[in-house]
Design a protein around this motif. Structure first.
Motif, PDB file in Angstrom:
ATOM      1  N   LYS A   1      24.145  48.888 -33.537  1.00  0.00           N
ATOM      2  CA  LYS A   1      24.934  47.711 -33.322  1.00  0.00           C
ATOM      3  C   LYS A   1      23.870  46.465 -32.943  1.00  0.00           C
ATOM      4  N   ARG A   2      22.809  46.950 -32.200  1.00  0.00           N
ATOM      5  CA  ARG A   2      21.752  45.855 -31.657  1.00  0.00           C
ATOM      6  C   ARG A   2      21.016  45.500 -32.827  1.00  0.00           C
ATOM      7  N   ARG A   3      20.701  46.490 -33.750  1.00  0.00           N
ATOM      8  CA  ARG A   3      19.760  46.242 -34.828  1.00  0.00           C
ATOM      9  C   ARG A   3      20.590  45.263 -35.744  1.00  0.00           C
ATOM     10  N   LEU A   4      21.985  45.758 -36.002  1.00  0.00           N
ATOM     11  CA  LEU A   4      22.728  44.633 -36.806  1.00  0.00           C
ATOM     12  C   LEU A   4      22.495  43.432 -36.306  1.00  0.00           C
ATOM     13  N   ASP A   5      23.093  43.299 -34.984  1.00  0.00           N
ATOM     14  CA  ASP A   5      23.174  41.932 -34.525  1.00  0.00           C
ATOM     15  C   ASP A   5      21.738  41.135 -34.259  1.00  0.00           C
ATOM     16  N   ASP A   6      20.459  41.859 -34.429  1.00  0.00           N
ATOM     17  CA  ASP A   6      19.296  41.331 -34.409  1.00  0.00           C
ATOM     18  C   ASP A   6      18.921  40.707 -35.889  1.00  0.00           C
ATOM     19  N   LEU A   7      19.344  41.671 -36.862  1.00  0.00           N
ATOM     20  CA  LEU A   7      19.471  41.180 -38.347  1.00  0.00           C
ATOM     21  C   LEU A   7      20.054  39.881 -38.802  1.00  0.00           C
TER      22      LEU A   7
ATOM     23  N   GLU B   1      25.117  51.859 -29.835  1.00  0.00           N
ATOM     24  CA  GLU B   1      24.480  50.770 -29.286  1.00  0.00           C
ATOM     25  C   GLU B   1      23.216  50.347 -30.134  1.00  0.00           C
ATOM     26  N   GLU B   2      22.162  51.333 -30.207  1.00  0.00           N
ATOM     27  CA  GLU B   2      20.945  51.085 -30.964  1.00  0.00           C
ATOM     28  C   GLU B   2      21.223  50.143 -32.362  1.00  0.00           C
TER      29      GLU B   2
END
Length: 114
Positions: free
Chosen positions: A51-57, A48-49
């Protein structure tokens, strides 16, 4: 390993539908010419972390997370292929399937022995 890596140019794609084999077909327009590309879908489970970083980027840059996943794979697959090729060749050499020579033999054949 960047030897086989070419600079990536932003391209505009137009969906041309799907083939009967499940591959999506699209046309990429680069500069003044068009290039036909086939794409396939791959599902990947990520922590999840990550995926969150990819989404934030993606949110910060306006690009989808899949763009960065594709970029990461493209930049790393050359290294993986090279490493696995070396491993396979080393295993073949250990089994005696590849002819090898000692360093001192090579040096002597080149006239480098002292």
């Amino acid at each position: 390993m960047w030897a086989g890596r070419r600079p990536v140019r932003h391209v505009k794609t137009v969906d041309l539908g799907s083939s009967p084999y499940g591959l999506g077909l699209s046309e990429a327009k680069v500069g003044s010419y068009a290039v036909n590309m086939s794409t396939a879908v791959l599902s990947v489970r990520l922590p999840e972390e990550l995926k969150r970083r990819l989404d934030d980027l993606g949110s910060r840059t306006g690009r989808p997370a899949t763009f960065y996943v594709r970029e990461a794979i493209e930049s790393y697959i050359d290294d993986l292929e090279y490493a696995y090729t070396l491993k396979a060749e080393a295993e073949a050499a250990r089994r005696g399937e590849i002819r090898t020579r000692r360093l001192d033999e090579i040096a002597a054949s080149l006239g480098l022995d002292d």
